[in-house]
Design an enzyme around this catalytic site. Structure first.
Site, PDB file in Angstrom:
ATOM      1  N   ASP A   1      61.166  31.179 110.848  1.00  0.00           N
ATOM      2  CA  ASP A   1      59.830  30.735 110.450  1.00  0.00           C
ATOM      3  C   ASP A   1      59.547  30.955 108.956  1.00  0.00           C
ATOM      4  O   ASP A   1      59.688  32.064 108.430  1.00  0.00           O
ATOM      5  CB  ASP A   1      58.790  31.490 111.282  1.00  0.00           C
ATOM      6  CG  ASP A   1      57.462  30.784 111.332  1.00  0.00           C
ATOM      7  OD1 ASP A   1      56.909  30.470 110.256  1.00  0.00           O
ATOM      8  OD2 ASP A   1      56.957  30.549 112.447  1.00  0.00           O
TER       9      ASP A   1
ATOM     10  N   SER B   1      55.997  26.130 109.340  1.00  0.00           N
ATOM     11  CA  SER B   1      55.843  26.385 110.774  1.00  0.00           C
ATOM     12  C   SER B   1      55.212  25.167 111.466  1.00  0.00           C
ATOM     13  O   SER B   1      55.694  24.061 111.340  1.00  0.00           O
ATOM     14  CB  SER B   1      55.040  27.671 110.989  1.00  0.00           C
ATOM     15  OG  SER B   1      55.168  28.148 112.305  1.00  0.00           O
TER      16      SER B   1
END
Length: 322
Positions: free
Chosen positions: A188, A74
């Site tokens: 993600d 991320s």
């Protein structure tokens, strides 16, 4: 901005296996020895808290601690990728310039596209600095962790476009549109590996330092026995409107808190099974996932945490090179 120096060009040193643990008092950390082994960094996810990674990298550079590779999830992928591409200064300048108004200007609503925001305005800013940079062309290994939507597979992006890899790694479910790449739909990486120590281990890195941005959000998980009250099952809309504003829970808050819990629990499970040699844990619990305008605070706390752990990092390097 603090005046930090950088030193990124030294060649890697060979690392011997640890035969025994030497007591701390046996070291003179300032005594010239053979070149110290470099460290691998596992930079965890955490949205706005991830600006702390910038401070960590600044402190390590200032102390002359060399980095052998970075695995990022991320925002950890964003910061780590920009660092290895030589774009950390530009990223820090951008982060520190953010205000709530500027953040709103970077978001483009894209209802029906798989996320609230398409992210094109943000992508355009990234493209100014990262276009044409391939991961395999950088001086040290870099891996961005993502999640494949259709299978749930953990995806390690280790080559190809740096910008695409970073975008896929931070495509927060429900917020940013997933990234479609080579037949896979990616989102993600924090859904499967929030602090990617396992990636560094797979690359046979002898010394792994993790940066965990969630450790102080919740205590140890607990099971609570609870009695359900029938009156609490449903609240009439009129009564709901009468609630104090601070006690209402909106959709965004629910999504953010749910993602916080997921990352925290998965991180604890993954790190228990594959712990790093050292964890850096900046105190960031009061910074919300969406408070990107608090970059200065997060950067400074990351810097302070890394500075506080420098003695431990150098001690481990001495043990490994003994």
């Amino acid at each position: 901005m603090l005046n930090w120096s950088t030193n990124r060009n030294s060649e890697p040193a060979d690392a011997a296996e640890i035969g025994s643990v030497v007591p701390p008092q046996a070291f003179d950390l300032n005594k010239p020895t053979q070149p110290k082994p470099r460290i691998a960094l596992a930079l965890g996810g955490g949205a706005a808290r991830g600006w702390a990674h910038i401070g960590v990298l600044r402190a390590l550079d200032e102390a002359g601690v060399e980095i052998s590779m970075i695995a990022g999830t991320s925002i950890g992928a964003l910061v780590g990728g920009c660092y290895l591409a030589g774009k950390l200064d530009e990223l820090e300048e951008f982060a520190r310039s953010l205000t709530m108004r500027r953040i709103a200007g970077l978001l483009d609503f894209a209802i029906g596209s798989g996320g609230l925001f398409g992210g094109m305005r943000l992508n355009n800013r990234m493209r100014e600095h990262l276009v044409g940079i391939n991961i395999e062309d950088m001086s040290r290994p870099f891996v961005a962790v993502a999640t494949e939507i259709n299978t749930g597979h953990e995806v390690w992006i280790h080559s190809g476009s740096l910008m695409t890899g970073i975008r896929a790694s931070y495509a927060l479910p429900g917020i940013f549109e997933p990234v479609r790449c080579n037949g896979r739909t990616l989102m993600d990486g924090a859904l499967v590996n929030p602090v990617p120590v396992s990636v560094c281990r797979a690359y046979e890195q002898p010394l792994v330092v993790a940066v965990n941005l969630h450790y102080d959000l919740y205590g140890r998980s607990a099971v609570v026995k609870h009695t359900a009250s029938e009156q609490a099952v449903e609240m009439p809309s009129a009564d709901r409107r009468m609630q104090p504003r601070e006690s209402r829970i909106g959709m965004t808050t629910v999504m953010v808190q749910a993602f916080n819990i997921i990352q925290d629990r998965i991180s604890r499970a993954r790190l228990a099974g594959d712990p790093p040699d050292l964890s850096l844990q900046p105190k960031l619990g009061d910074i919300g996932l969406s408070e990107f305008h608090r970059a200065g605070e997060a950067i400074d706390r990351g810097y302070q945490e890394a500075k506080a752990k420098l003695v431990e990092i150098k001690r481990m390097q001495v043990v490994l090179s003994a």
